[in-house]
Design a protein around this motif. Structure first.
Motif, mmCIF file in Angstrom:
data_model
loop_
_atom_site.group_PDB
_atom_site.id
_atom_site.type_symbol
_atom_site.label_atom_id
_atom_site.label_comp_id
_atom_site.label_asym_id
_atom_site.label_seq_id
_atom_site.Cartn_x
_atom_site.Cartn_y
_atom_site.Cartn_z
ATOM 1 N N THR A 133 0.846 -1.190 0.000
ATOM 2 C CA THR A 133 0.000 0.000 0.000
ATOM 3 C C THR A 133 0.881 1.239 0.000
ATOM 4 O OG1 THR A 133 -1.946 1.044 0.988
ATOM 5 C CG2 THR A 133 -0.247 0.249 2.509
ATOM 6 N N LEU A 134 0.326 2.339 -0.457
ATOM 7 C CA LEU A 134 1.014 3.614 -0.346
ATOM 8 C C LEU A 134 0.917 4.113 1.090
ATOM 9 C CD1 LEU A 134 -0.218 5.434 -3.564
ATOM 10 C CD2 LEU A 134 1.837 4.098 -3.223
ATOM 11 N N ASP A 135 1.694 5.146 1.406
ATOM 12 C CA ASP A 135 1.500 5.825 2.682
ATOM 13 C C ASP A 135 0.466 6.925 2.475
ATOM 14 O OD1 ASP A 135 2.911 7.880 1.410
ATOM 15 O OD2 ASP A 135 4.446 8.045 2.951
ATOM 16 N N THR A 136 0.283 7.781 3.451
ATOM 17 C CA THR A 136 -0.771 8.793 3.374
ATOM 18 C C THR A 136 -0.491 9.890 2.348
ATOM 19 O OG1 THR A 136 0.201 9.955 5.255
ATOM 20 C CG2 THR A 136 -1.604 8.404 5.725
ATOM 21 N N SER A 137 0.720 9.939 1.791
ATOM 22 C CA SER A 137 0.997 10.898 0.717
ATOM 23 C C SER A 137 0.309 10.484 -0.591
ATOM 24 C CB SER A 137 2.506 11.044 0.493
ATOM 25 O OG SER A 137 3.027 9.872 -0.124
ATOM 26 N N ASN A 138 -0.080 9.218 -0.677
ATOM 27 C CA ASN A 138 -0.791 8.688 -1.852
ATOM 28 C C ASN A 138 -0.019 8.844 -3.152
ATOM 29 O OD1 ASN A 138 -3.216 7.596 -0.736
ATOM 30 N ND2 ASN A 138 -3.852 9.695 -0.312
ATOM 31 N N TYR A 139 1.301 8.682 -3.092
ATOM 32 C CA TYR A 139 2.104 8.760 -4.322
ATOM 33 C C TYR A 139 3.357 7.916 -4.181
ATOM 34 C CZ TYR A 139 5.102 10.402 -8.069
ATOM 35 O OH TYR A 139 5.925 10.439 -9.176
ATOM 36 N N ILE A 140 3.634 7.181 -5.241
ATOM 37 C CA ILE A 140 4.912 6.471 -5.346
ATOM 38 C C ILE A 140 5.261 6.327 -6.823
ATOM 39 C CG2 ILE A 140 4.075 4.074 -5.469
ATOM 40 C CD1 ILE A 140 6.365 3.439 -3.379
ATOM 41 N N ARG A 141 6.543 6.409 -7.092
ATOM 42 C CA ARG A 141 7.086 6.111 -8.421
ATOM 43 C C ARG A 141 8.191 5.092 -8.189
ATOM 44 N NH1 ARG A 141 11.102 9.828 -10.856
ATOM 45 N NH2 ARG A 141 11.969 8.594 -12.531
ATOM 46 N N ALA A 142 8.068 3.941 -8.827
ATOM 47 C CA ALA A 142 9.012 2.852 -8.575
ATOM 48 C C ALA A 142 9.414 2.175 -9.871
ATOM 49 C CB ALA A 142 8.391 1.824 -7.632
ATOM 50 N N MET A 143 10.648 1.708 -9.880
ATOM 51 C CA MET A 143 11.139 0.877 -10.972
ATOM 52 C C MET A 143 10.905 -0.572 -10.562
ATOM 53 S SD MET A 143 15.011 0.501 -12.494
ATOM 54 C CE MET A 143 15.120 2.233 -12.925
ATOM 55 N N ARG A 144 10.294 -1.339 -11.470
ATOM 56 C CA ARG A 144 10.088 -2.761 -11.229
ATOM 57 C C ARG A 144 11.090 -3.520 -12.090
ATOM 58 N NH1 ARG A 144 3.677 -3.492 -12.019
ATOM 59 N NH2 ARG A 144 4.270 -2.892 -14.119
ATOM 60 N N LEU A 145 11.800 -4.442 -11.486
ATOM 61 C CA LEU A 145 12.831 -5.220 -12.176
ATOM 62 C C LEU A 145 12.373 -6.667 -12.299
ATOM 63 C CD1 LEU A 145 15.819 -3.765 -10.142
ATOM 64 C CD2 LEU A 145 15.043 -3.025 -12.391
ATOM 65 N N PHE A 146 12.705 -7.286 -13.443
ATOM 66 C CA PHE A 146 12.257 -8.643 -13.727
ATOM 67 C C PHE A 146 13.395 -9.457 -14.330
ATOM 68 C CE2 PHE A 146 8.798 -5.650 -14.395
ATOM 69 C CZ PHE A 146 7.774 -6.171 -13.619
ATOM 70 N N LYS A 147 13.446 -10.745 -13.972
ATOM 71 C CA LYS A 147 14.441 -11.641 -14.576
ATOM 72 C C LYS A 147 14.043 -12.040 -15.989
ATOM 73 C CE LYS A 147 16.711 -13.316 -10.551
ATOM 74 N NZ LYS A 147 17.402 -14.388 -9.902
ATOM 75 N N GLU A 148 12.767 -12.129 -16.221
ATOM 76 C CA GLU A 148 12.251 -12.499 -17.548
ATOM 77 C C GLU A 148 11.278 -11.419 -18.002
ATOM 78 O OE1 GLU A 148 13.609 -14.986 -19.156
ATOM 79 O OE2 GLU A 148 14.757 -15.684 -17.432
#
Length: 178
Positions: A133-148
Protein backbone atom coordinates in the motif's frame (compact mmCIF):
# COMPACT_ATOMS: atom_id res chain seq x y z
CA UNK A 1 13.62 1.80 5.31
CA UNK A 2 12.07 1.03 8.62
CA UNK A 3 10.57 -2.32 9.54
CA UNK A 4 8.33 -3.23 12.45
CA UNK A 5 5.42 -5.46 13.39
CA UNK A 6 2.07 -4.27 12.08
CA UNK A 7 -0.38 -3.26 14.83
CA UNK A 8 -3.48 -4.85 13.20
CA UNK A 9 -5.68 -1.86 14.07
CA UNK A 10 -8.67 -0.86 11.93
CA UNK A 11 -7.07 2.42 10.80
CA UNK A 12 -6.68 3.15 7.08
CA UNK A 13 -4.12 0.77 5.53
CA UNK A 14 -2.02 3.79 4.49
CA UNK A 15 -1.39 4.80 8.11
CA UNK A 16 1.84 3.67 9.84
CA UNK A 17 0.31 0.85 11.93
CA UNK A 18 3.47 0.80 14.06
CA UNK A 19 3.19 -1.66 16.97
CA UNK A 20 6.39 -0.28 18.50
CA UNK A 21 8.20 -3.60 17.98
CA UNK A 22 11.07 -3.08 15.52
CA UNK A 23 12.22 -5.69 13.01
CA UNK A 24 15.93 -5.72 12.07
CA UNK A 25 17.47 -6.14 8.64
CA UNK A 26 18.80 -9.50 9.88
CA UNK A 27 15.24 -10.61 10.70
CA UNK A 28 14.12 -9.53 7.22
CA UNK A 29 17.04 -11.45 5.67
CA UNK A 30 15.98 -14.57 7.59
CA UNK A 31 12.63 -14.25 5.80
CA UNK A 32 14.44 -13.98 2.46
CA UNK A 33 13.70 -10.25 2.09
CA UNK A 34 16.66 -8.25 0.78
CA UNK A 35 17.13 -4.52 1.23
CA UNK A 36 19.57 -1.99 -0.17
CA UNK A 37 19.73 1.78 0.23
CA UNK A 38 21.12 3.94 -2.56
CA UNK A 39 22.13 7.41 -1.34
CA UNK A 40 23.92 8.91 -4.34
CA UNK A 41 22.65 11.24 -7.01
CA UNK A 42 19.86 9.96 -9.26
CA UNK A 43 22.47 9.10 -11.92
CA UNK A 44 24.69 7.26 -9.42
CA UNK A 45 21.72 5.35 -8.03
CA UNK A 46 20.57 4.28 -11.50
CA UNK A 47 24.12 3.13 -12.31
CA UNK A 48 24.16 1.08 -9.08
CA UNK A 49 20.78 -0.45 -9.97
CA UNK A 50 22.11 -1.28 -13.45
CA UNK A 51 25.08 -3.07 -11.86
CA UNK A 52 22.67 -5.02 -9.64
CA UNK A 53 20.63 -5.96 -12.72
CA UNK A 54 23.74 -7.42 -14.34
CA UNK A 55 24.77 -9.29 -11.17
CA UNK A 56 21.30 -10.82 -10.65
CA UNK A 57 20.37 -11.31 -14.32
CA UNK A 58 17.46 -8.89 -14.34
CA UNK A 59 16.70 -8.48 -18.03
CA UNK A 60 13.63 -6.28 -18.02
CA UNK A 61 12.27 -3.31 -16.14
CA UNK A 62 9.45 -0.86 -16.18
CA UNK A 63 8.33 2.09 -14.12
CA UNK A 64 5.06 2.54 -12.28
CA UNK A 65 3.51 5.71 -10.87
CA UNK A 66 0.63 5.36 -8.45
CA UNK A 67 -1.52 8.23 -7.21
CA UNK A 68 -5.22 9.12 -7.24
CA UNK A 69 -4.75 11.29 -10.35
CA UNK A 70 -2.67 8.71 -12.27
CA UNK A 71 -4.38 5.39 -11.52
CA UNK A 72 -7.99 4.90 -12.62
CA UNK A 73 -10.17 3.45 -9.84
CA UNK A 74 -7.42 4.34 -7.37
CA UNK A 75 -9.17 3.35 -4.11
CA UNK A 76 -10.26 0.00 -5.58
CA UNK A 77 -6.76 -0.73 -6.94
CA UNK A 78 -5.08 0.13 -3.63
CA UNK A 79 -7.36 -2.36 -1.88
CA UNK A 80 -6.44 -4.97 -4.51
CA UNK A 81 -2.70 -4.39 -3.90
CA UNK A 82 -3.39 -4.83 -0.19
CA UNK A 83 -4.89 -8.30 -0.65
CA UNK A 84 -2.56 -10.95 0.78
CA UNK A 85 -0.84 -12.89 -2.04
CA UNK A 86 2.34 -14.50 -3.35
CA UNK A 87 4.12 -14.35 -6.69
CA UNK A 88 5.98 -17.15 -8.41
CA UNK A 89 8.85 -14.73 -9.12
CA UNK A 90 10.69 -12.47 -6.73
CA UNK A 91 9.32 -8.94 -6.60
CA UNK A 92 11.98 -6.25 -6.97
CA UNK A 93 11.17 -2.58 -6.45
CA UNK A 94 13.48 0.44 -6.52
CA UNK A 95 11.72 3.51 -5.16
CA UNK A 96 12.34 6.62 -7.27
CA UNK A 97 9.92 9.01 -5.56
CA UNK A 98 7.26 8.91 -2.89
CA UNK A 99 6.77 6.22 -0.28
CA UNK A 100 4.78 3.14 0.63
CA UNK A 101 4.62 -0.02 2.69
CA UNK A 102 5.33 -3.64 1.88
CA UNK A 103 3.89 -6.00 4.47
CA UNK A 104 5.33 -9.54 4.62
CA UNK A 105 4.38 -12.50 6.80
CA UNK A 106 7.00 -13.75 9.24
CA UNK A 107 7.46 -17.42 10.19
CA UNK A 108 4.76 -17.09 12.88
CA UNK A 109 2.35 -15.63 10.28
CA UNK A 110 2.54 -12.13 11.80
CA UNK A 111 2.66 -9.07 9.54
CA UNK A 112 5.95 -7.18 9.30
CA UNK A 113 5.53 -3.69 7.83
CA UNK A 114 8.42 -2.32 5.74
CA UNK A 115 8.37 1.41 4.99
CA UNK A 116 10.14 2.24 1.71
CA UNK A 117 10.99 5.63 0.23
CA UNK A 118 13.25 7.21 -2.39
CA UNK A 119 16.52 5.28 -2.75
CA UNK A 120 15.25 2.05 -1.20
CA UNK A 121 15.46 -1.20 -3.13
CA UNK A 122 13.51 -4.17 -1.82
CA UNK A 123 13.54 -7.78 -3.03
CA UNK A 124 10.57 -9.81 -1.84
CA UNK A 125 11.18 -13.54 -2.47
CA UNK A 126 8.88 -15.76 -4.50
CA UNK A 127 6.44 -17.63 -2.29
CA UNK A 128 6.25 -15.20 0.66
CA UNK A 129 2.85 -13.83 1.57
CA UNK A 130 2.88 -10.08 1.18
CA UNK A 131 0.84 -7.02 0.26
CA UNK A 132 1.51 -3.40 -0.66
CA UNK A 133 0.00 0.00 0.00
CA UNK A 134 1.01 3.61 -0.35
CA UNK A 135 1.50 5.82 2.68
CA UNK A 136 -0.77 8.79 3.37
CA UNK A 137 1.00 10.90 0.72
CA UNK A 138 -0.79 8.69 -1.85
CA UNK A 139 2.10 8.76 -4.32
CA UNK A 140 4.91 6.47 -5.35
CA UNK A 141 7.09 6.11 -8.42
CA UNK A 142 9.01 2.85 -8.57
CA UNK A 143 11.14 0.88 -10.97
CA UNK A 144 10.09 -2.76 -11.23
CA UNK A 145 12.83 -5.22 -12.18
CA UNK A 146 12.26 -8.64 -13.73
CA UNK A 147 14.44 -11.64 -14.58
CA UNK A 148 12.25 -12.50 -17.55
CA UNK A 149 9.34 -10.84 -19.30
CA UNK A 150 7.46 -8.52 -16.96
CA UNK A 151 4.58 -10.22 -15.24
CA UNK A 152 2.66 -9.54 -12.10
CA UNK A 153 0.40 -12.46 -11.39
CA UNK A 154 -0.73 -12.56 -7.76
CA UNK A 155 -1.94 -15.83 -6.23
CA UNK A 156 -4.14 -14.91 -3.29
CA UNK A 157 -4.32 -16.70 0.01
CA UNK A 158 -5.58 -19.38 0.63
CA UNK A 159 -5.25 -20.54 -3.01
CA UNK A 160 -1.47 -20.15 -2.75
CA UNK A 161 -1.09 -22.36 0.35
CA UNK A 162 -0.29 -25.45 -1.74
CA UNK A 163 1.62 -23.66 -4.50
CA UNK A 164 4.98 -25.32 -5.18
CA UNK A 165 6.92 -22.06 -4.88
CA UNK A 166 5.16 -21.33 -1.58
CA UNK A 167 6.21 -24.75 -0.30
CA UNK A 168 9.80 -24.17 -1.52
CA UNK A 169 9.84 -20.81 0.26
CA UNK A 170 8.64 -22.39 3.53
CA UNK A 171 11.36 -25.05 3.28
CA UNK A 172 13.99 -22.38 2.63
CA UNK A 173 13.07 -20.36 5.74
CA UNK A 174 12.78 -23.54 7.81
CA UNK A 175 9.07 -23.56 8.60
CA UNK A 176 8.15 -26.66 6.61
CA UNK A 177 9.83 -29.86 7.71
CA UNK A 178 8.69 -32.50 5.24
Amino acid sequence: MRAYYYDNSDKDQREQHDSGEAVSIEQLEALGVEYRKFTGSDEENLAAVEKLCQERSYKNRDEIKISPSLLPNYEEKIKTFFTEHIHEDEEIRFILEGAGYFDVRDVLDKWVRIFVEKGDLLVVPAGIYHRFTLDTSNYIRAMRLFKEDPKWTPINRPLADNNELRIQYLRKVGTLFC
